[in-house]
Design a protein around this motif. Structure first.
Motif, PDB file in Angstrom:
ATOM      1  N   ALA A 154      42.215  36.174  41.586  1.00 25.81           N
ATOM      2  CA  ALA A 154      41.631  34.870  41.889  1.00 25.81           C
ATOM      3  C   ALA A 154      42.639  33.766  42.147  1.00 25.81           C
ATOM      4  N   ALA A 155      43.854  33.909  41.624  1.00 23.20           N
ATOM      5  CA  ALA A 155      44.819  32.818  41.722  1.00 23.20           C
ATOM      6  C   ALA A 155      45.352  32.676  43.143  1.00 23.20           C
ATOM      7  N   PRO A 156      45.634  31.445  43.566  1.00 28.45           N
ATOM      8  CA  PRO A 156      46.216  31.236  44.900  1.00 28.45           C
ATOM      9  C   PRO A 156      47.666  31.690  44.942  1.00 28.45           C
ATOM     10  N   GLN A 157      48.216  31.783  46.143  1.00 31.86           N
ATOM     11  CA  GLN A 157      49.607  32.168  46.304  1.00 31.86           C
ATOM     12  C   GLN A 157      50.524  31.009  45.933  1.00 31.86           C
ATOM     13  N   GLY A 158      51.791  31.324  45.617  1.00 29.76           N
ATOM     14  CA  GLY A 158      52.781  30.289  45.348  1.00 29.76           C
ATOM     15  C   GLY A 158      52.883  29.936  43.880  1.00 29.76           C
ATOM     16  N   MET A 159      53.586  28.825  43.598  1.00 25.75           N
ATOM     17  CA  MET A 159      53.836  28.400  42.233  1.00 25.75           C
ATOM     18  C   MET A 159      52.537  28.098  41.493  1.00 25.75           C
ATOM     19  N   GLY A 160      51.568  27.508  42.203  1.00 24.68           N
ATOM     20  CA  GLY A 160      50.281  27.226  41.575  1.00 24.68           C
ATOM     21  C   GLY A 160      49.584  28.484  41.141  1.00 24.68           C
ATOM     22  N   GLY A 161      49.780  29.556  41.893  1.00 28.19           N
ATOM     23  CA  GLY A 161      49.180  30.832  41.524  1.00 28.19           C
ATOM     24  C   GLY A 161      49.752  31.366  40.234  1.00 28.19           C
ATOM     25  N   ALA A 162      51.051  31.218  40.032  1.00 24.47           N
ATOM     26  CA  ALA A 162      51.677  31.683  38.805  1.00 24.47           C
ATOM     27  C   ALA A 162      51.136  30.925  37.600  1.00 24.47           C
ATOM     28  N   SER A 163      50.982  29.602  37.769  1.00 21.02           N
ATOM     29  CA  SER A 163      50.436  28.798  36.672  1.00 21.02           C
ATOM     30  C   SER A 163      49.001  29.202  36.362  1.00 21.02           C
ATOM     31  N   LEU A 291      33.059  33.224  34.690  1.00 25.70           N
ATOM     32  CA  LEU A 291      34.115  32.568  35.460  1.00 25.70           C
ATOM     33  C   LEU A 291      33.615  32.184  36.850  1.00 25.70           C
ATOM     34  N   ASP A 292      32.807  33.040  37.457  1.00 25.87           N
ATOM     35  CA  ASP A 292      32.237  32.725  38.771  1.00 25.87           C
ATOM     36  C   ASP A 292      31.328  31.489  38.688  1.00 25.87           C
ATOM     37  N   LEU A 293      30.531  31.385  37.621  1.00 27.19           N
ATOM     38  CA  LEU A 293      29.688  30.203  37.444  1.00 27.19           C
ATOM     39  C   LEU A 293      30.522  28.925  37.358  1.00 27.19           C
ATOM     40  N   LEU A 294      31.616  28.992  36.610  1.00 29.75           N
ATOM     41  CA  LEU A 294      32.476  27.814  36.469  1.00 29.75           C
ATOM     42  C   LEU A 294      33.075  27.413  37.806  1.00 29.75           C
ATOM     43  N   LEU A 295      33.533  28.419  38.574  1.00 29.18           N
ATOM     44  CA  LEU A 295      34.141  28.102  39.864  1.00 29.18           C
ATOM     45  C   LEU A 295      33.114  27.533  40.837  1.00 29.18           C
ATOM     46  N   ARG A 296      31.875  27.997  40.748  1.00 26.34           N
ATOM     47  CA  ARG A 296      30.826  27.442  41.604  1.00 26.34           C
ATOM     48  C   ARG A 296      30.524  25.992  41.220  1.00 26.34           C
ATOM     49  N   ALA A 306      36.327  35.644  45.291  1.00 25.49           N
ATOM     50  CA  ALA A 306      35.942  36.373  46.502  1.00 25.49           C
ATOM     51  C   ALA A 306      36.745  37.660  46.685  1.00 25.49           C
ATOM     52  N   PRO A 307      38.066  37.676  46.373  1.00 22.34           N
ATOM     53  CA  PRO A 307      38.808  38.936  46.519  1.00 22.34           C
ATOM     54  C   PRO A 307      38.243  40.066  45.663  1.00 22.34           C
ATOM     55  N   VAL A 308      37.693  39.731  44.496  1.00 21.55           N
ATOM     56  CA  VAL A 308      37.080  40.761  43.657  1.00 21.55           C
ATOM     57  C   VAL A 308      35.845  41.315  44.353  1.00 21.55           C
ATOM     58  N   GLY A 309      35.040  40.431  44.956  1.00 25.45           N
ATOM     59  CA  GLY A 309      33.864  40.885  45.680  1.00 25.45           C
ATOM     60  C   GLY A 309      34.226  41.782  46.853  1.00 25.45           C
ATOM     61  N   ARG A 310      35.325  41.445  47.541  1.00 27.38           N
ATOM     62  CA  ARG A 310      35.722  42.262  48.688  1.00 27.38           C
ATOM     63  C   ARG A 310      36.114  43.676  48.278  1.00 27.38           C
ATOM     64  N   LEU A 311      36.550  43.843  47.029  1.00 31.47           N
ATOM     65  CA  LEU A 311      36.907  45.186  46.551  1.00 31.47           C
ATOM     66  C   LEU A 311      35.703  46.118  46.539  1.00 31.47           C
ATOM     67  N   VAL A 312      34.492  45.546  46.414  1.00 36.87           N
ATOM     68  CA  VAL A 312      33.281  46.376  46.387  1.00 36.87           C
ATOM     69  C   VAL A 312      32.435  46.168  47.636  1.00 36.87           C
ATOM     70  N   GLY A 313      33.044  45.541  48.666  1.00 41.72           N
ATOM     71  CA  GLY A 313      32.352  45.420  49.948  1.00 41.72           C
ATOM     72  C   GLY A 313      31.482  44.197  50.094  1.00 41.72           C
ATOM     73  N   GLU A 314      31.621  43.176  49.246  1.00 40.86           N
ATOM     74  CA  GLU A 314      30.837  41.946  49.367  1.00 40.86           C
ATOM     75  C   GLU A 314      31.710  40.830  49.913  1.00 40.86           C
ATOM     76  N   ALA A 315      31.076  39.869  50.583  1.00 43.21           N
ATOM     77  CA  ALA A 315      31.823  38.745  51.141  1.00 43.21           C
ATOM     78  C   ALA A 315      32.348  37.833  50.044  1.00 43.21           C
ATOM     79  N   GLY A 316      31.606  37.714  48.960  1.00 44.50           N
ATOM     80  CA  GLY A 316      32.027  36.904  47.812  1.00 44.50           C
ATOM     81  C   GLY A 316      31.753  37.651  46.533  1.00 44.50           C
ATOM     82  N   PHE A 317      31.754  36.917  45.415  1.00 42.15           N
ATOM     83  CA  PHE A 317      31.478  37.538  44.125  1.00 42.15           C
ATOM     84  C   PHE A 317      29.962  37.609  43.952  1.00 42.15           C
ATOM     85  N   GLY A 318      29.374  38.677  44.493  1.00 39.22           N
ATOM     86  CA  GLY A 318      27.933  38.824  44.480  1.00 39.22           C
ATOM     87  C   GLY A 318      27.420  39.676  43.339  1.00 39.22           C
ATOM     88  N   PRO A 319      26.156  40.093  43.411  1.00 44.12           N
ATOM     89  CA  PRO A 319      25.534  40.872  42.332  1.00 44.12           C
ATOM     90  C   PRO A 319      26.249  42.190  42.049  1.00 44.12           C
TER      91      PRO A 319
END
Length: 350
Positions: A154-163, A291-296, A306-319
């Protein structure tokens, strides 16, 4: 040999029973014979040759059979090889039973009664520490693994991602440590109440429900005070109840004679996976869903599942993603608690 009492146990070799607080302790007949021999010779060394001659009765076995026997006895008695209360190892020679024993008498025409002798008992807290510690250790390990997974995804790339990764790992580890400790303490209290499977399962369930409810209440209040937004469907007491019961079952399996630690962890993982799946099927959420609820609720946040959802073939973090991750979270938590319990309670026998 007449029935004898030690600590909370009653050993009756003639009736072929060992009980703890009136509940039967399930051990094999040969292991019961070994315990009876140790208790009969209490305070004196019982050599390996005597075990082989009187317990195995000349059947050729390796020293490992005796080691496994003593390990199983210690597990059922709640003993610790490093700090023994019942069975002391005499390196390279054998074992000695060191607990104080209260012999029972059977007067003519009356039931067996114990002689009125005071037997010192172990402080309650020492009986609770192994399971509570194992729950905290297992929960903490699961939290680190879960935090790394969600942080890297879920974390973005770069220094912010590490934090972001560090924050997520710390937060999930803290939550899992508290949850594991509560479940472990519940397991310990449940095991104290009832030795068979229902004790640890009910205790783990109540511990999970308590910490789940408290976490949800505190978390909702904290978010409401700080941001004015509080996702109402975060994980809570119901999810904690189900997952705690699964972890309690795994902890109980971890103390079964003859069941290897990795097997107990695998079976605990299966129970935890079933719990995670059940939670999502009835509309509940574990860490990923919360965590998905908080991000929404905070769309400007740099994190995204969304990357987690793509691992199972969804566009976002779906059911489907919520179901898969909850199943994996439940399996991970219960397996880690079971493994930690097995390692804590199965001390080397010598």
């Amino acid at each position: 040999m007449a029935p004898v009492r030690f600590d909370r146990f009653l050993l009756d070799p003639q009736d072929r029973r060992l009980t703890r607080d009136g509940e039967t302790v399930e051990i094999s007949g040969r292991y019961l014979d070994a315990l009876a021999l140790l208790v009969a010779e209490r305070g004196r060394l019982v050599t390996k040759d005597r075990f082989m001659g009187e317990v195995w009765k000349g059947v050729p076995v390796t020293d490992e059979a005796l080691t496994q026997c003593v390990r199983a006895l210690r597990r059922e008695l709640g003993d610790d090889a490093a700090r023994p209360r019942f069975i002391e190892t005499v390196p390279k020679h054998g074992y000695r039973f060191i607990a104080e024993v209260l012999e029972s008498e059977a007067p003519t025409g009356g039931p067996a009664i114990a002689a009125m002798v005071e037997t010192p008992t172990e402080p309650v807290w020492r009986r609770l520490v192994p399971d509570a510690g194992a729950g905290m250790t297992g929960g903490g390990l699961a939290g680190v693994i879960g935090g790394l997974f969600y942080g890297l995804a879920a974390a973005p790339q770069g220094m912010g991602g590490a934090s972001s990764l560090i924050v997520l790992v710390c937060a999930t580890t803290l939550l899992a440590l508290v949850g594991g400790a509560a479940v472990g303490l519940g397991v310990a209290l449940g095991r104290w109440w009832r030795a068979e499977v229902w004790g640890p399962v009910v205790g783990g369930a109540l511990g999970g429900a308590l910490v789940g409810g408290a976490t949800r209440l505190i978390g909702l209040d904290a978010f409401r005070l700080l941001t004015g937004v509080a996702p109402a469907d975060m994980t809570g007491a119901g999810e904690g109840l189900v997952l705690g019961a699964a972890a309690g079952l795994g902890a109980w399996l971890a103390t079964r004679p003859g069941l290897k630690a990795r097997t107990a962890a695998a079976l605990g993982g299966v129970a935890g996976a079933a719990a995670g799946l059940l939670i999502t099927l009835v509309g509940g959420r574990l860490l990923g869903g919360s965590l998905d609820l908080l991000l929404r609720a905070f769309p400007e946040a740099p994190l995204s599942l969304a990357p987690v959802g793509r691992l199972v073939g969804e566009a976002g973090f779906g059911p489907l993603a919520a179901t898969v991750t909850a199943t994996l979270e439940g399996a991970l938590f219960a397996a880690c608690v079971a493994l930690a319990t097995a390692l804590v309670r199965r001390q080397p026998a010598g």
